[in-house]
Design an enzyme around this catalytic site. Structure first.
Site, PDB file in Angstrom:
ATOM      1  N   GLU A 111       1.033  -1.379   0.006  1.00 44.43           N
ATOM      2  CA  GLU A 111      -0.071   0.146   0.053  1.00 44.43           C
ATOM      3  C   GLU A 111       0.711   1.147  -0.004  1.00 44.43           C
ATOM      4  O   GLU A 111       0.356   2.353  -0.657  1.00 44.43           O
ATOM      5  CB  GLU A 111      -0.819  -0.167   1.149  1.00 44.43           C
ATOM      6  CG  GLU A 111      -2.147  -0.901   1.073  1.00 44.43           C
ATOM      7  CD  GLU A 111      -2.819  -1.265   2.425  1.00 44.43           C
ATOM      8  OE1 GLU A 111      -2.201  -1.436   3.659  1.00 44.43           O
ATOM      9  OE2 GLU A 111      -3.924  -1.195   2.223  1.00 44.43           O
ATOM     10  N   GLU A 131      -3.417  -9.572   4.240  1.00 44.15           N
ATOM     11  CA  GLU A 131      -4.132  -9.405   5.457  1.00 44.15           C
ATOM     12  C   GLU A 131      -5.217 -10.495   5.848  1.00 44.15           C
ATOM     13  O   GLU A 131      -5.167 -10.758   6.896  1.00 44.15           O
ATOM     14  CB  GLU A 131      -4.828  -8.135   5.436  1.00 44.15           C
ATOM     15  CG  GLU A 131      -3.726  -6.778   5.388  1.00 44.15           C
ATOM     16  CD  GLU A 131      -3.122  -6.190   4.152  1.00 44.15           C
ATOM     17  OE1 GLU A 131      -3.313  -7.144   2.975  1.00 44.15           O
ATOM     18  OE2 GLU A 131      -2.826  -5.169   4.149  1.00 44.15           O
TER      19      GLU A 131
HETATM   20  C1  HXC Z   1       5.997  -7.515  12.416  1.00 48.08           C
HETATM   21  C2  HXC Z   1       7.535  -8.692  11.333  1.00 48.08           C
HETATM   22  C3  HXC Z   1       6.702  -8.604  10.288  1.00 48.08           C
HETATM   23  C4  HXC Z   1       5.289  -7.856  10.433  1.00 48.08           C
HETATM   24  C5  HXC Z   1       8.238  -9.771   9.429  1.00 48.08           C
HETATM   25  N1  HXC Z   1       8.255  -9.496  10.716  1.00 48.08           N
HETATM   26  N2  HXC Z   1       6.979  -9.227   9.013  1.00 48.08           N
HETATM   27  N3  HXC Z   1       7.082  -8.094  12.388  1.00 48.08           N
HETATM   28  N4  HXC Z   1       5.086  -7.135  11.293  1.00 48.08           N
HETATM   29  N5  HXC Z   1       4.526  -7.427   9.237  1.00 48.08           N
HETATM   30  C6  HXC Z   1       9.367  -9.993  11.577  1.00 48.08           C
HETATM   31  C7  HXC Z   1       9.291 -11.421  12.037  1.00 48.08           C
HETATM   32  O1  HXC Z   1       8.461 -11.495  13.097  1.00 48.08           O
HETATM   33  C8  HXC Z   1      10.648 -11.764  12.247  1.00 48.08           C
HETATM   34  O2  HXC Z   1      11.200 -11.277  13.589  1.00 48.08           O
HETATM   35  C9  HXC Z   1      11.809 -10.894  11.317  1.00 48.08           C
HETATM   36  O3  HXC Z   1      10.451  -9.945  11.013  1.00 48.08           O
HETATM   37  C10 HXC Z   1      12.074 -11.858  10.022  1.00 48.08           C
HETATM   38  O4  HXC Z   1      10.655 -12.246   9.605  1.00 48.08           O
HETATM   39  P1  HXC Z   1      10.673 -13.955   9.185  1.00 48.08           P
HETATM   40  O5  HXC Z   1       9.218 -14.082   9.063  1.00 48.08           O
HETATM   41  O6  HXC Z   1      11.458 -14.688  10.054  1.00 48.08           O
HETATM   42  O7  HXC Z   1      11.497 -13.907   7.804  1.00 48.08           O
HETATM   43  P2  HXC Z   1      10.983 -14.752   6.493  1.00 48.08           P
HETATM   44  O8  HXC Z   1      11.046 -16.321   7.165  1.00 48.08           O
HETATM   45  O9  HXC Z   1      12.044 -14.594   5.585  1.00 48.08           O
HETATM   46  O10 HXC Z   1       9.599 -14.474   6.120  1.00 48.08           O
HETATM   47  C11 HXC Z   1       9.474 -13.286   5.542  1.00 48.08           C
HETATM   48  C12 HXC Z   1       7.802 -13.045   5.258  1.00 48.08           C
HETATM   49  C13 HXC Z   1       7.146 -13.084   6.738  1.00 48.08           C
HETATM   50  C14 HXC Z   1       7.254 -13.959   4.325  1.00 48.08           C
HETATM   51  C15 HXC Z   1       7.778 -11.550   4.860  1.00 48.08           C
HETATM   52  O11 HXC Z   1       8.039 -12.498   7.646  1.00 48.08           O
HETATM   53  C16 HXC Z   1       5.750 -12.698   6.821  1.00 48.08           C
HETATM   54  O12 HXC Z   1       4.740 -13.460   6.234  1.00 48.08           O
HETATM   55  N6  HXC Z   1       5.539 -11.451   7.386  1.00 48.08           N
HETATM   56  C17 HXC Z   1       4.274 -10.956   7.543  1.00 48.08           C
HETATM   57  C18 HXC Z   1       3.566 -10.576   6.221  1.00 48.08           C
HETATM   58  C19 HXC Z   1       2.093  -9.923   6.485  1.00 48.08           C
HETATM   59  O13 HXC Z   1       1.198 -10.658   6.744  1.00 48.08           O
HETATM   60  N7  HXC Z   1       2.044  -8.608   6.216  1.00 48.08           N
HETATM   61  C20 HXC Z   1       0.769  -7.965   6.304  1.00 48.08           C
HETATM   62  C21 HXC Z   1       0.661  -7.395   7.630  1.00 48.08           C
HETATM   63  S1  HXC Z   1      -0.991  -6.495   7.983  1.00 48.08           S
HETATM   64  P3  HXC Z   1      11.423 -12.326  14.959  1.00 48.08           P
HETATM   65  O14 HXC Z   1      11.761 -11.196  15.986  1.00 48.08           O
HETATM   66  O15 HXC Z   1      10.237 -12.952  15.214  1.00 48.08           O
HETATM   67  O16 HXC Z   1      12.558 -13.011  14.402  1.00 48.08           O
HETATM   68  C22 HXC Z   1      -0.865  -5.099   7.312  1.00 48.08           C
HETATM   69  C23 HXC Z   1      -2.204  -4.353   7.129  1.00 48.08           C
HETATM   70  C24 HXC Z   1      -2.823  -4.481   8.309  1.00 48.08           C
HETATM   71  O17 HXC Z   1       0.163  -4.544   6.641  1.00 48.08           O
HETATM   72  C25 HXC Z   1      -4.109  -3.564   8.095  1.00 48.08           C
HETATM   73  C26 HXC Z   1      -4.990  -3.172   9.391  1.00 48.08           C
HETATM   74  C27 HXC Z   1      -4.413  -3.813  10.430  1.00 48.08           C
END
Ligand code: HXC
Length: 257
Positions: A111, A131
């Site tokens: 976004e 999401e």
């Molecule tokens: C907080 C996050 C994060 C996030 C990654 N991390 N994404 N922390 N918020 N969105 C953190 C992980 O917890 C981890 O920290 C570190 O970053 C590395 O991530 P990993 O997962 O270990 O890396 P990897 O295995 O390479 O996977 C990468 C990834 C995955 C596929 C991008 O991290 C992931 O799926 N992230 C979430 C993506 C997501 O769902 N985004 C949308 C969010 S909602 P630690 O300390 O645990 O090692 C949004 C809008 C919300 O954006 C709107 C209304 C609420």
């Protein structure tokens, strides 16, 4: 100066790098606040003509900070007008903003990239709106801007399944303007931004405003708006300079007024 971003001036370009590597640049409240302040500063600085926003090679931004958001109640998000209020600062910037996107651009990361004026992406890019996989929906314009960029069918599939789009698909669908090799991404984005910054700034602002109108209105109203702004360029000294320089077979010297 900032906790979660780095800001560097490269000539007339402000290069803003999201800098929470351990959290894949998750967009915490602090980061979005810092980014807003950096945009304020760049807009107020007469030496800056364009802005580039980038992240790391692994992640532009992996979304809103889920760990921070997880504890919010309905009242928290309603009363603070989470998420749009603060995030929209990038979309409201009047100077041109280029997104240089590598790696993950997920959820709020996708976004944020779409709030910029155009996106240059590296070949390893992954765009997505996941999401739904964490029990919510996009909240910073994802369902609206993605649909306008790539059309209903693809946007709907991405929002409903959370699947990612790779570089080839992003270029094919028009989500990004160009794919660039990873090693050249930031330099190329700065080069493009510099080219824009070195043109007439008021004219660039008018051009940006007019293109953005296409997202807000009907064709007839948009074309009328464009015509009025084109007329307005005739009140800008740089318009006269640009056309005079052409007829005199020389480079224009822009005064940005
Ligand atoms: C907080 C996050 C994060 C996030 C990654 N991390 N994404 N922390 N918020 N969105 C953190 C992980 O917890 C981890 O920290 C570190 O970053 C590395 O991530 P990993 O997962 O270990 O890396 P990897 O295995 O390479 O996977 C990468 C990834 C995955 C596929 C991008 O991290 C992931 O799926 N992230 C979430 C993506 C997501 O769902 N985004 C949308 C969010 S909602 P630690 O300390 O645990 O090692 C949004 C809008 C919300 O954006 C709107 C209304 C609420």
């Amino acid at each position: 100066m900032y906790e979660t971003i780095l800001v560097e001036h490269r000539g007339p370009v402000a290069l803003v790098t999201l800098n929470r590597p351990k959290a894949l640049n998750a967009l915490s409240d602090q980061l979005v606040t810092d980014l807003g302040h950096a945009i304020d500063a760049a807009e107020a600085d007469d030496n800056i003509g364009a802005i580039v926003i980038t992240g790391s090679e692994k992640a532009f931004a992996a979304g809103a900070d889920i760990k921070e958001v997880a504890r919010f109640t309905y009242m928290d998000v309603y009363q603070s007008n989470f998420i749009t209020a603060k995030w929209e600062r990038v979309a409201r910037c009047r100077k041109p903003v280029v997104a240089a996107v590598a790696g993950y651009a997920l959820g709020g990361g996708c976004e944020l990239a779409m709030m910029c004026d155009f996106i240059l992406a590296a070949d390893n890019v992954k765009f997505g709106q996941p999401e739904i996989t964490i029990g919510t929906i996009p909240g910073a314009g994802g369902t609206q801007r993605l649909t306008r960029f790539v059309g209903k069918s693809k946007a709907m599939e991405m929002v409903l399944t959370g699947r990612n789009m790779d570089a080839a698909e992003a270029e094919r669908t028009g989500l990004v303007s160009r794919i660039v090799p990873m090693a050249e991404l930031v330099d190329e984005a700065v080069r493009v931004a510099e080219r824009i910054a070195n043109l007439s700034r008021p004219i660039a602002m008018m051009a940006k405003e007019s293109v953005n109108k296409a997202y807000e209105t009907t064709l007839a109203e948009g074309v009328a708006f464009e015509r009025r702004l084109m007329h307005a360029t005739f009140a800008v000294e740089d318009r006269k300079e640009g056309m005079t320089a052409f007829t005199e077979k020389r480079q224009p010297v822009w005064k940005h007024c």
